[in-house]
Design an enzyme around this catalytic site. Structure first.
Site, short mmCIF file in Angstrom:
data_model
loop_
_atom_site.label_atom_id
_atom_site.label_comp_id
_atom_site.label_asym_id
_atom_site.label_seq_id
_atom_site.Cartn_x
_atom_site.Cartn_y
_atom_site.Cartn_z
N LYS A 49 0.79 -1.24 0.00
CA LYS A 49 0.00 0.00 0.00
C LYS A 49 0.82 1.28 0.00
CE LYS A 49 -3.31 -1.16 -0.68
NZ LYS A 49 -3.59 -1.86 -1.98
N HIS A 102 7.32 -7.21 -2.43
CA HIS A 102 7.19 -6.75 -1.04
C HIS A 102 8.20 -7.48 -0.14
CE1 HIS A 102 3.61 -4.53 -1.95
NE2 HIS A 102 2.79 -5.55 -2.00
N SER A 132 -4.84 2.50 4.24
CA SER A 132 -5.01 1.92 2.91
C SER A 132 -5.06 0.39 3.00
CB SER A 132 -3.84 2.37 2.02
OG SER A 132 -3.94 1.85 0.73
P1 A3P Z 1 -5.09 4.66 -0.92
O1 A3P Z 1 -5.73 3.37 -0.52
O2 A3P Z 1 -4.66 5.49 0.27
O3 A3P Z 1 -5.92 5.46 -1.87
P2 A3P Z 1 -0.21 -0.30 -3.67
O4 A3P Z 1 -0.18 -0.16 -5.15
O5 A3P Z 1 1.16 -0.42 -3.06
O6 A3P Z 1 -1.16 -1.36 -3.25
O7 A3P Z 1 -0.73 1.09 -3.08
C1 A3P Z 1 -2.07 1.48 -3.26
C2 A3P Z 1 -2.19 2.93 -2.81
O8 A3P Z 1 -1.52 3.78 -3.77
C3 A3P Z 1 -3.66 3.38 -2.77
O9 A3P Z 1 -3.74 4.31 -1.69
C4 A3P Z 1 -3.80 4.03 -4.14
O10 A3P Z 1 -4.88 4.92 -4.24
C5 A3P Z 1 -2.45 4.75 -4.23
N1 A3P Z 1 -2.12 5.16 -5.61
C6 A3P Z 1 -2.01 4.39 -6.70
N2 A3P Z 1 -1.75 5.13 -7.79
C7 A3P Z 1 -1.69 6.41 -7.38
C8 A3P Z 1 -1.48 7.66 -8.05
N3 A3P Z 1 -1.29 7.73 -9.35
N4 A3P Z 1 -1.47 8.78 -7.29
C9 A3P Z 1 -1.66 8.72 -5.96
N5 A3P Z 1 -1.90 7.58 -5.27
C10 A3P Z 1 -1.91 6.43 -5.98
#
Ligand code: A3P
Length: 297
Positions: A49, A102, A132
């Protein structure tokens, strides 16, 4: 053979790291540390996340010089190295091999510490990671659905989640950076100034993009634009792994959503633990969107 197997929920504790049964195979994960690494290999390392898909999108776009018209984002272009069945594919794949993971430092290829390949570590403030991750647990069927936020808060603090302790993951990767070709970047820096972040990443990768190409990479990596890309939401992943009715990968995409979830007491507990665990850590985190001047891209 796995050195230690201790079933807990759907985790297998393996060499101090929780693997998800059915998703990871301990023997395959064990093979990773002996993989040969090519100079052109790039590994994006994150605690869950922290912006993994975001960096997947950026890497793929840098590789395609900003051109999204040929193919949409596909996680298969920047796959997970630790997923069951992905090891053989990694060994045989043509260069450049772009991968996300990860895994902790000690389970990754030893060759990284001989400055083979490149590592991009994306870190995010852990309060937003926790929030998240809480929401993610509600739709990722391979993870235990949290009883409530408080229950998940405690599990996260104990490191009783996939990824284990956020503190250990971040500190341990950071501590080994001098051995590797390593770029440390935060989610918050990317929110603040995506264009400069993409420039830093492409120059670390030795890719020279023109201004116009850079503009295209940035355009296709904004939250607003990624939000509507089905692949960025892993919509192709079947419902038995991700229940798409219960959540979305592209959820809020901002800094400070923890304020809508943490109680005052939880915040105090978290701050105390953070100060104790991270007192030697030289990087400070941004906890609130109001604390940055966001550069519009
Ligand atoms: P949130 O749940 O806080 O919105 P991962 O890819 O490591 O699983 O992380 C997911 C998190 O990254 C989510 O956070 C998602 O919305 C955020 N995320 C993905 N792409 C993004 C972008 N282009 N700009 C900002 N946040 C982004």
């Amino acid at each position: 053979m796995a050195s230690s197997s201790d079933f807990k929920y759907n985790f297998v504790s393996h060499k101090g790291f929780n693997l998800i049964s059915g998703t990871h195979d301990p023997a395959e994960v064990d093979a990773i540390c002996n993989y040969e690494v090519r100079d052109s290999d790039v590994f994006v390392v994150t605690y869950p996340k922290s912006g993994t898909i975001w960096m997947q999108q950026i890497l793929r776009l840098i590789e395609a010089k900003g051109d999204l018209t040929s193919e949409e984002l596909n996680s298969d272009q920047v796959p997970w190295i630790e997923l069951q069945g992905k090891g053989k594919e990694f060994v045989e794949a043509p260069s450049p091999r772009l991968r996300v993971t990860h895994l902790p430092y000690h389970l990754m290829p030893h060759a990284l510490s001989q400055k083979k390949g490149k590592v991009i570590y994306v870190a995010r403030n852990p309060k937003d990671v926790l929030v998240s991750y809480f929401h993610f647990h509600k739709f990722a069927t391979m993870l235990e659905t949290p009883k409530d936020f408080n229950h998940f808060f405690e599990k996260f603090i104990r490191g009783d989640v996939y990824g284990n302790s956020w503190f250990e993951h971040t500190k341990s990767w950071y501590a080994h950076q001098d051995n590797m070709q390593f770029l440390f970047i935060t989610y918050e820096e990317m929110i603040q100034d995506l264009r400069s972040s993409v420039k830093r990443i492409s120059s670390f990768l030795g890719k020279n993009l023109t201004d116009a190409q850079l503009t295209e990479v940035v355009k296709h990596s904004t939250f607003k634009n990624m939000r509507v890309i089905p692949q960025a939401n892993y919509e192709m992943v079947p419902d038995d792994l991700l229940n798409h009715h219960n959540g979305k990968f592209m959820r809020k995409g901002t800094i400070g959503d923890w304020k809508n979830h943490f109680t005052v007491n939880q915040n105090e507990i978290f701050d105390q633990i953070f100060q104790k665990e991270m007192k030697e850590f030289p990087v400070s985190f941004v906890w609130d969107i109001k604390d940055i001047e966001q550069i519009t891209v």
